[in-house]
Design a protein around this motif. Structure first.
Motif, PDB file in Angstrom:
ATOM      1  N   ILE A  11       0.706  -1.229  -0.042  1.00 14.51           N
ATOM      2  CA  ILE A  11       0.029   0.038  -0.002  1.00 14.51           C
ATOM      3  C   ILE A  11       0.774   1.411  -0.102  1.00 14.51           C
ATOM      4  CG2 ILE A  11      -1.993  -1.173   1.133  1.00 14.51           C
ATOM      5  CD1 ILE A  11      -1.023   0.175   3.788  1.00 14.51           C
ATOM      6  N   ASP A  70       2.160  -2.238  18.053  1.00 16.33           N
ATOM      7  CA  ASP A  70       0.913  -2.952  17.197  1.00 16.33           C
ATOM      8  C   ASP A  70      -0.216  -3.037  18.375  1.00 16.33           C
ATOM      9  OD1 ASP A  70       2.284  -2.800  15.056  1.00 16.33           O
ATOM     10  OD2 ASP A  70       1.419  -4.875  14.463  1.00 16.33           O
ATOM     11  N   LEU A 109      -4.035  -0.033  12.890  1.00 15.64           N
ATOM     12  CA  LEU A 109      -2.667   0.247  12.398  1.00 15.64           C
ATOM     13  C   LEU A 109      -2.567   1.240  11.356  1.00 15.64           C
ATOM     14  CD1 LEU A 109      -1.263  -3.326  12.027  1.00 15.64           C
ATOM     15  CD2 LEU A 109      -0.244  -1.247  13.239  1.00 15.64           C
ATOM     16  N   GLY A 110      -3.891   1.731  10.645  1.00 14.69           N
ATOM     17  CA  GLY A 110      -3.998   2.846   9.887  1.00 14.69           C
ATOM     18  C   GLY A 110      -3.712   3.947  10.215  1.00 14.69           C
ATOM     19  N   HIS A 117       2.533   0.818  10.754  1.00 12.50           N
ATOM     20  CA  HIS A 117       2.208  -0.263   9.764  1.00 12.50           C
ATOM     21  C   HIS A 117       3.171  -0.812   8.933  1.00 12.50           C
ATOM     22  CE1 HIS A 117       0.858   1.980   6.429  1.00 12.50           C
ATOM     23  NE2 HIS A 117       0.285   2.671   7.099  1.00 12.50           N
ATOM     24  N   GLY A 118       2.881  -2.225   8.350  1.00 15.58           N
ATOM     25  CA  GLY A 118       3.456  -2.653   7.244  1.00 15.58           C
ATOM     26  C   GLY A 118       2.997  -2.272   5.929  1.00 15.58           C
ATOM     27  N   SER A 119       3.227  -3.146   5.056  1.00 12.79           N
ATOM     28  CA  SER A 119       2.654  -2.864   3.497  1.00 12.79           C
ATOM     29  C   SER A 119       1.353  -3.351   3.231  1.00 12.79           C
ATOM     30  CB  SER A 119       3.828  -3.520   2.654  1.00 12.79           C
ATOM     31  OG  SER A 119       3.935  -4.899   2.860  1.00 12.79           O
ATOM     32  N   ALA A 120       0.759  -4.181   4.244  1.00 11.31           N
ATOM     33  CA  ALA A 120      -0.512  -4.704   4.129  1.00 11.31           C
ATOM     34  C   ALA A 120      -0.774  -5.300   2.834  1.00 11.31           C
ATOM     35  CB  ALA A 120      -1.490  -3.439   4.528  1.00 11.31           C
ATOM     36  N   PRO A 121      -0.214  -6.236   2.414  1.00 10.30           N
ATOM     37  CA  PRO A 121      -0.188  -7.028   1.185  1.00 10.30           C
ATOM     38  C   PRO A 121      -1.847  -7.297   1.006  1.00 10.30           C
ATOM     39  CG  PRO A 121       0.978  -8.393   2.637  1.00 10.30           C
ATOM     40  CD  PRO A 121       1.022  -7.128   3.071  1.00 10.30           C
ATOM     41  N   ASP A 122      -2.579  -7.675   1.978  1.00  5.75           N
ATOM     42  CA  ASP A 122      -3.785  -8.189   1.723  1.00  5.75           C
ATOM     43  C   ASP A 122      -4.755  -7.204   1.072  1.00  5.75           C
ATOM     44  OD1 ASP A 122      -3.663  -6.605   4.184  1.00  5.75           O
ATOM     45  OD2 ASP A 122      -5.137  -7.570   5.162  1.00  5.75           O
ATOM     46  N   ILE A 123      -4.402  -5.646   1.314  1.00  4.18           N
ATOM     47  CA  ILE A 123      -5.320  -4.823   0.743  1.00  4.18           C
ATOM     48  C   ILE A 123      -4.448  -3.845  -0.486  1.00  4.18           C
ATOM     49  CG2 ILE A 123      -6.994  -4.508   2.487  1.00  4.18           C
ATOM     50  CD1 ILE A 123      -5.509  -2.033   3.374  1.00  4.18           C
ATOM     51  N   ALA A 168      -6.395   1.834   1.122  1.00  2.00           N
ATOM     52  CA  ALA A 168      -5.673   2.064   2.644  1.00  2.00           C
ATOM     53  C   ALA A 168      -5.970   3.353   3.218  1.00  2.00           C
ATOM     54  CB  ALA A 168      -4.140   1.594   2.565  1.00  2.00           C
ATOM     55  N   ASN A 169      -5.916   3.253   4.425  1.00  2.00           N
ATOM     56  CA  ASN A 169      -5.930   4.577   5.270  1.00  2.00           C
ATOM     57  C   ASN A 169      -4.518   5.379   5.285  1.00  2.00           C
ATOM     58  OD1 ASN A 169      -6.475   6.598   7.112  1.00  2.00           O
ATOM     59  ND2 ASN A 169      -7.189   5.284   8.683  1.00  2.00           N
ATOM     60  N   ASP A 218     -11.083   0.679   6.967  1.00  3.49           N
ATOM     61  CA  ASP A 218     -10.440   0.125   8.178  1.00  3.49           C
ATOM     62  C   ASP A 218     -11.162   0.848   9.326  1.00  3.49           C
ATOM     63  OD1 ASP A 218      -9.121   2.434   7.232  1.00  3.49           O
ATOM     64  OD2 ASP A 218      -7.685   2.122   9.143  1.00  3.49           O
TER      65      ASP A 218
HETATM   66  P1  ATP Z   1       5.317  -5.678   9.201  1.00  4.42           P
HETATM   67  O1  ATP Z   1       5.493  -7.026   9.679  1.00  4.42           O
HETATM   68  O2  ATP Z   1       5.766  -5.510   7.854  1.00  4.42           O
HETATM   69  O3  ATP Z   1       5.313  -4.624  10.140  1.00  4.42           O
HETATM   70  P2  ATP Z   1       2.440  -5.907  10.102  1.00  4.42           P
HETATM   71  O4  ATP Z   1       2.423  -7.548  10.605  1.00  4.42           O
HETATM   72  O5  ATP Z   1       2.445  -4.964  11.199  1.00  4.42           O
HETATM   73  O6  ATP Z   1       3.523  -5.774   9.061  1.00  4.42           O
HETATM   74  P3  ATP Z   1       0.934  -4.959   8.245  1.00  4.42           P
HETATM   75  O7  ATP Z   1       1.076  -5.067   6.814  1.00  4.42           O
HETATM   76  O8  ATP Z   1       0.787  -3.655   9.136  1.00  4.42           O
HETATM   77  O9  ATP Z   1       1.039  -5.940   9.066  1.00  4.42           O
HETATM   78  O10 ATP Z   1      -0.910  -5.132   8.203  1.00  4.42           O
HETATM   79  C1  ATP Z   1      -1.587  -5.833   9.273  1.00  4.42           C
HETATM   80  C2  ATP Z   1      -3.080  -5.594   9.260  1.00  4.42           C
HETATM   81  O11 ATP Z   1      -3.569  -4.080   9.251  1.00  4.42           O
HETATM   82  C3  ATP Z   1      -3.603  -6.069   7.690  1.00  4.42           C
HETATM   83  O12 ATP Z   1      -4.751  -6.553   7.930  1.00  4.42           O
HETATM   84  C4  ATP Z   1      -3.510  -4.584   6.972  1.00  4.42           C
HETATM   85  O13 ATP Z   1      -4.739  -4.677   6.072  1.00  4.42           O
HETATM   86  C5  ATP Z   1      -4.176  -3.708   8.051  1.00  4.42           C
HETATM   87  N1  ATP Z   1      -3.544  -2.491   7.735  1.00  4.42           N
HETATM   88  C6  ATP Z   1      -2.206  -2.092   8.034  1.00  4.42           C
HETATM   89  N2  ATP Z   1      -2.278  -0.727   7.711  1.00  4.42           N
HETATM   90  C7  ATP Z   1      -3.230  -0.160   7.025  1.00  4.42           C
HETATM   91  C8  ATP Z   1      -3.611   0.815   6.528  1.00  4.42           C
HETATM   92  N3  ATP Z   1      -2.974   2.096   6.275  1.00  4.42           N
HETATM   93  N4  ATP Z   1      -5.135   1.039   6.217  1.00  4.42           N
HETATM   94  C9  ATP Z   1      -5.606   0.087   6.454  1.00  4.42           C
HETATM   95  N5  ATP Z   1      -5.533  -1.269   6.782  1.00  4.42           N
HETATM   96  C10 ATP Z   1      -4.021  -1.323   7.126  1.00  4.42           C
END
Ligand code: ATP
Length: 333
Positions: A13, A232, A241-242, A260-266, A272-273, A314
């Motif tokens: 994202i 977290d 996390l958004g 937050h991380g790269s949120a590959p699921d969305i 994304a927020n 989110d």
């Molecule tokens: P990393 O290990 O890279 O830190 P993480 O384990 O913290 O990653 P994220 O990629 O941050 O995981 O995502 C965790 C969850 O939060 C996912 O379901 C993701 O879609 C959601 N999420 C994270 N950032 C956002 C955002 N900016 N807007 C909406 N949803 C988010």
């Protein structure tokens, strides 16, 4: 005055939220020349390395960077670019303000605490090797120098920002040497700041207390891995996390990025927020002395939350990333 800032859009994202945040920052009236650089898998494909020297040179020269999330492959593949950047630039302090936003459904709407995370050592440094097949070793390095430096950062920050209490989270009952040293350094530095209350809690208890009575915390000082996990947890207390921003600060520069991380699921859906990266951008504007632009951006963002009509999925809304950004920009006109 035009600021030259290194922009690392990141992946997942990252590019979507970075594009929106850049538009908002530019609408605030501040003049920025962005130097855009790739990192991680994108950089590996283009330049054959995950952390190109040109990127490091750019941040070293500009002393300030805004960074989107960069994916770290799980279990195999290259080592974390995020960790690499923090190490290469010696960004030893990670500051994560946890503050609830208006109208965001969450457990603790009044919460306002700050995590200060040591950014260079502990298990998060990823110093691991195979001893013999089937046996691995992961090294938890804690030094007096880094522990003292981060404790001093926490106290100086608290003094500057009018914070009253610092709680050091640790597991010094079990890891008597490593966490013991971290705690010792905290206590020694605390003695120099009698006006700030110094408290400590065993990390598992601290987590339970955070979920049950988070208002007892003001500033939390944590070593690297605990800081990662507890950040977290705290994001969850205020709506996800958004929302939570971060600043990585060192003697030579600063890099601002969301928790937050790269949120590959969305990723790729434009939903994304961008608030976490935007709030990181607001911290960045203050850091470079653009207080007015920071205040203007923050007020516009808060107004959009107060109005509550345009919000991302989110946090219970239907707006996409760009629509949310447009609403903030409209507030600033
Ligand atoms: P990393 O290990 O890279 O830190 P993480 O384990 O913290 O990653 P994220 O990629 O941050 O995981 O995502 C965790 C969850 O939060 C996912 O379901 C993701 O879609 C959601 N999420 C994270 N950032 C956002 C955002 N900016 N807007 C909406 N949803 C988010």
């Amino acid at each position: 005055m035009k600021h030259r800032i290194t922009l690392i859009p990141g992946d997942g994202i990252g590019p979507e939220i970075a594009a929106s945040v850049v538009r908002i920052i530019e609408a605030s009236g501040v003049a920025v020349e962005w130097e855009t650089h790739y990192a991680g898998a994108q950089a590996l494909e283009k330049f054959g390395e995950t952390l190109p020297q040109a990127l490091l040179d750019s941040v070293t020269r500009n002393k300030v960077a805004l960074k989107g999330p960069v994916t770290t492959p799980i279990g195999k593949g290259f080592t974390s670019v995020n960790v690499g950047l923090r190490k290469a630039l010696d960004l030893y302090a990670n500051l994560r303000p946890i503050r609830a936003l208006p109208n965001v459904p969450c457990r603790y709407p009044e919460l306002d605490l700050v995590i200060v995370r040591e950014n260079t050592e502990s298990l998060y440094a990823g110093l691991e090797h195979v001893v013999v097949p089937g046996v691995v070793e992961s090294l938890k390095i804690i030094t007096e120098k880094a522990s003292t430096r981060i404790a001093r950062f926490a106290f100086e920050y608290s003094q500057r920002e009018g914070r009253k209490k610092i709680t050091c989270g640790h597991k010094a009952n079990i890891m008597k040497l490593s966490d013991g040293l971290f705690l010792d350094c905290f206590r020694k530095v605390a003695a120099e700041y009698p006006d700030i209350e110094a408290d400590d809690k065993i990390i598992d208890n601290a987590c339970m207390q955070l979920v049950m009575r988070p208002e007892q915390f003001d500033v939390m000082l944590l070593e690297n891995l605990y800081g990662d996990i507890v950040s977290d947890l705290c994001a969850g207390l205020i709506g996800g996390l958004g929302l939570v921003p971060g600043a990585n600060i060192g003697e030579k520069g600063a890099m601002f990025e969301a928790v937050h991380g790269s949120a590959p699921d969305i990723a790729g859906q434009g939903i994304a927020n961008p608030t976490a990266l935007l709030q990181s951008g607001i911290l960045m504007l203050r850091h470079i002395g653009e207080r007015e632009a920071a205040d203007r951006t923050e007020s516009a963002m808060l107004q959009v939350f107060i109005d509550g009509k345009v919000r991302t999925k989110d946090i219970g809304g239907t707006a996409n990333t760009a629509e949310f950004a447009n609403e903030i920009i409209a507030q600033m006109k």
